[in-house]
Design an enzyme around this catalytic site. Structure first.
Site, PDB file in Angstrom:
ATOM      1  N   ASP A  33      38.420 -17.539  60.557  1.00 32.18           N
ATOM      2  CA  ASP A  33      37.911 -17.213  59.215  1.00 32.18           C
ATOM      3  C   ASP A  33      38.062 -18.446  58.324  1.00 32.18           C
ATOM      4  O   ASP A  33      39.112 -19.099  58.342  1.00 32.18           O
ATOM      5  CB  ASP A  33      38.700 -16.018  58.646  1.00 32.18           C
ATOM      6  CG  ASP A  33      38.009 -15.387  57.452  1.00 32.18           C
ATOM      7  OD1 ASP A  33      37.725 -16.103  56.464  1.00 32.18           O
ATOM      8  OD2 ASP A  33      37.777 -14.170  57.487  1.00 32.18           O
ATOM      9  N   ILE A  34      36.998 -18.771  57.565  1.00 38.17           N
ATOM     10  CA  ILE A  34      37.071 -19.976  56.718  1.00 38.17           C
ATOM     11  C   ILE A  34      37.822 -19.738  55.401  1.00 38.17           C
ATOM     12  O   ILE A  34      38.042 -20.673  54.648  1.00 38.17           O
ATOM     13  CB  ILE A  34      35.676 -20.575  56.409  1.00 38.17           C
ATOM     14  CG1 ILE A  34      34.739 -19.521  55.851  1.00 38.17           C
ATOM     15  CG2 ILE A  34      35.098 -21.273  57.631  1.00 38.17           C
ATOM     16  CD1 ILE A  34      33.445 -20.119  55.263  1.00 38.17           C
ATOM     17  N   GLN A  96      34.079  -4.600  52.436  1.00 35.62           N
ATOM     18  CA  GLN A  96      33.218  -5.309  53.391  1.00 35.62           C
ATOM     19  C   GLN A  96      32.256  -6.219  52.627  1.00 35.62           C
ATOM     20  O   GLN A  96      31.589  -5.776  51.679  1.00 35.62           O
ATOM     21  CB  GLN A  96      32.419  -4.318  54.257  1.00 35.62           C
ATOM     22  CG  GLN A  96      31.637  -5.025  55.366  1.00 35.62           C
ATOM     23  CD  GLN A  96      30.980  -4.058  56.349  1.00 35.62           C
ATOM     24  OE1 GLN A  96      31.010  -2.838  56.169  1.00 35.62           O
ATOM     25  NE2 GLN A  96      30.363  -4.618  57.385  1.00 35.62           N
ATOM     26  N   HIS A 102      32.999  -6.551  62.118  1.00 35.93           N
ATOM     27  CA  HIS A 102      34.022  -7.527  62.526  1.00 35.93           C
ATOM     28  C   HIS A 102      35.404  -6.937  62.360  1.00 35.93           C
ATOM     29  O   HIS A 102      35.648  -6.094  61.497  1.00 35.93           O
ATOM     30  CB  HIS A 102      33.915  -8.831  61.734  1.00 35.93           C
ATOM     31  CG  HIS A 102      33.840  -8.653  60.247  1.00 35.93           C
ATOM     32  ND1 HIS A 102      32.677  -8.262  59.622  1.00 35.93           N
ATOM     33  CD2 HIS A 102      34.761  -8.799  59.268  1.00 35.93           C
ATOM     34  CE1 HIS A 102      32.891  -8.181  58.327  1.00 35.93           C
ATOM     35  NE2 HIS A 102      34.151  -8.491  58.079  1.00 35.93           N
ATOM     36  N   HIS A 104      39.194  -8.251  61.535  1.00 39.45           N
ATOM     37  CA  HIS A 104      40.060  -9.347  61.119  1.00 39.45           C
ATOM     38  C   HIS A 104      41.328  -9.284  61.970  1.00 39.45           C
ATOM     39  O   HIS A 104      41.929  -8.204  62.111  1.00 39.45           O
ATOM     40  CB  HIS A 104      40.492  -9.171  59.656  1.00 39.45           C
ATOM     41  CG  HIS A 104      39.381  -9.249  58.656  1.00 39.45           C
ATOM     42  ND1 HIS A 104      39.125 -10.374  57.921  1.00 39.45           N
ATOM     43  CD2 HIS A 104      38.478  -8.320  58.248  1.00 39.45           C
ATOM     44  CE1 HIS A 104      38.113 -10.147  57.094  1.00 39.45           C
ATOM     45  NE2 HIS A 104      37.700  -8.900  57.274  1.00 39.45           N
TER      46      HIS A 104
HETATM   47  P1  5GP Z   1      34.808  -8.764  55.041  1.00 38.44           P
HETATM   48  O1  5GP Z   1      35.018  -9.070  53.578  1.00 38.44           O
HETATM   49  O2  5GP Z   1      33.367  -8.374  55.279  1.00 38.44           O
HETATM   50  O3  5GP Z   1      35.780  -7.793  55.623  1.00 38.44           O
HETATM   51  O4  5GP Z   1      35.098 -10.122  55.807  1.00 38.44           O
HETATM   52  C1  5GP Z   1      34.179 -11.170  55.896  1.00 38.44           C
HETATM   53  C2  5GP Z   1      34.963 -12.385  56.269  1.00 38.44           C
HETATM   54  O5  5GP Z   1      34.060 -13.385  56.686  1.00 38.44           O
HETATM   55  C3  5GP Z   1      35.762 -12.985  55.091  1.00 38.44           C
HETATM   56  O6  5GP Z   1      37.140 -13.005  55.415  1.00 38.44           O
HETATM   57  C4  5GP Z   1      35.180 -14.360  54.930  1.00 38.44           C
HETATM   58  O7  5GP Z   1      36.167 -15.332  54.640  1.00 38.44           O
HETATM   59  C5  5GP Z   1      34.549 -14.625  56.266  1.00 38.44           C
HETATM   60  N1  5GP Z   1      33.405 -15.508  56.205  1.00 38.44           N
HETATM   61  C6  5GP Z   1      32.363 -15.435  55.329  1.00 38.44           C
HETATM   62  N2  5GP Z   1      31.480 -16.423  55.578  1.00 38.44           N
HETATM   63  C7  5GP Z   1      31.969 -17.112  56.646  1.00 38.44           C
HETATM   64  C8  5GP Z   1      31.473 -18.245  57.377  1.00 38.44           C
HETATM   65  O8  5GP Z   1      30.411 -18.819  57.104  1.00 38.44           O
HETATM   66  N3  5GP Z   1      32.246 -18.679  58.405  1.00 38.44           N
HETATM   67  C9  5GP Z   1      33.425 -18.078  58.741  1.00 38.44           C
HETATM   68  N4  5GP Z   1      34.103 -18.587  59.771  1.00 38.44           N
HETATM   69  N5  5GP Z   1      33.900 -17.008  58.079  1.00 38.44           N
HETATM   70  C10 5GP Z   1      33.173 -16.528  57.034  1.00 38.44           C
END
Ligand code: 5GP
Ligand code: ZN
Length: 140
Positions: A33-34, A96, A102, A104
């Site tokens: 994760d970035i 989300q 995904h 984590h």
């Molecule tokens: P969510 O908020 O949907 O549960 O998690 C999405 C995750 O994707 C976040 O933790 C965010 O940091 C990660 N993320 C978003 N864009 C990118 C990207 O371009 N590359 C990577 N490696 N992670 C990303």
């Protein structure tokens, strides 16, 4: 479901957006994760696009769970993590932000605030037992 042209994780799968890939299987991949919540925060996604937990086929969910467990074990063995949280956000109101399923994988470190300053996002407080039972009956 075929790749979604507007999905950043589909673009990561196809190599259109760079990522630090750490593992792959027939149905799933894992990458870093970035915006890491702790040191070593990784994401596990299915190769086939699914929007969320309610949408993903069982085989892909199993593949993601298996791979997440493998990454969790590596975090303990190789990063010295003391524990691991798995997190899935299903829906915008559940945090989300990327709508490609995904998991984590969040390594946890005891007493190492430079690597881990996460806190439980709720305060555990005893609930009303009548409400708990009534809600449980709806879910049973
Ligand atoms: P969510 O908020 O949907 O549960 O998690 C999405 C995750 O994707 C976040 O933790 C965010 O940091 C990660 N993320 C978003 N864009 C990118 C990207 O371009 N590359 C990577 N490696 N992670 C990303
Ligand atoms: Zn996608």
């Amino acid at each position: 479901m075929p790749a979604d042209p507007d999905c950043i994780f589909c673009k990561i799968l196809q190599g259109e957006i760079p990522s630090t890939r750490i593992a792959e299987t027939e149905r799933a991949i894992a990458f870093m994760d970035i915006n890491p919540g702790t040191a070593g925060h990784a994401l596990v996604i299915p190769r086939e696009h699914s929007t969320d937990l309610l949408d993903i086929p069982a085989e892909d969910l199993h593949a993601c769970t298996d791979l997440a467990r493998e990454i969790a074990a590596r975090a303990k063995d190789r990063l010295g993590a003391d524990g691991v949280n798995l997190l899935n956000c299903c829906g915008e109101d559940a945090w989300q932000s990327v709508f490609h399923f995904h998991l984590h994988v969040i390594p946890r470190y005891k007493d190492q605030p430079d690597k881990d300053d996460l806190r439980l996002p709720w305060v555990p407080t005893p609930g009303d037992m009548d409400d708990i039972r009534a809600t449980g009956e709806k879910l049973a």
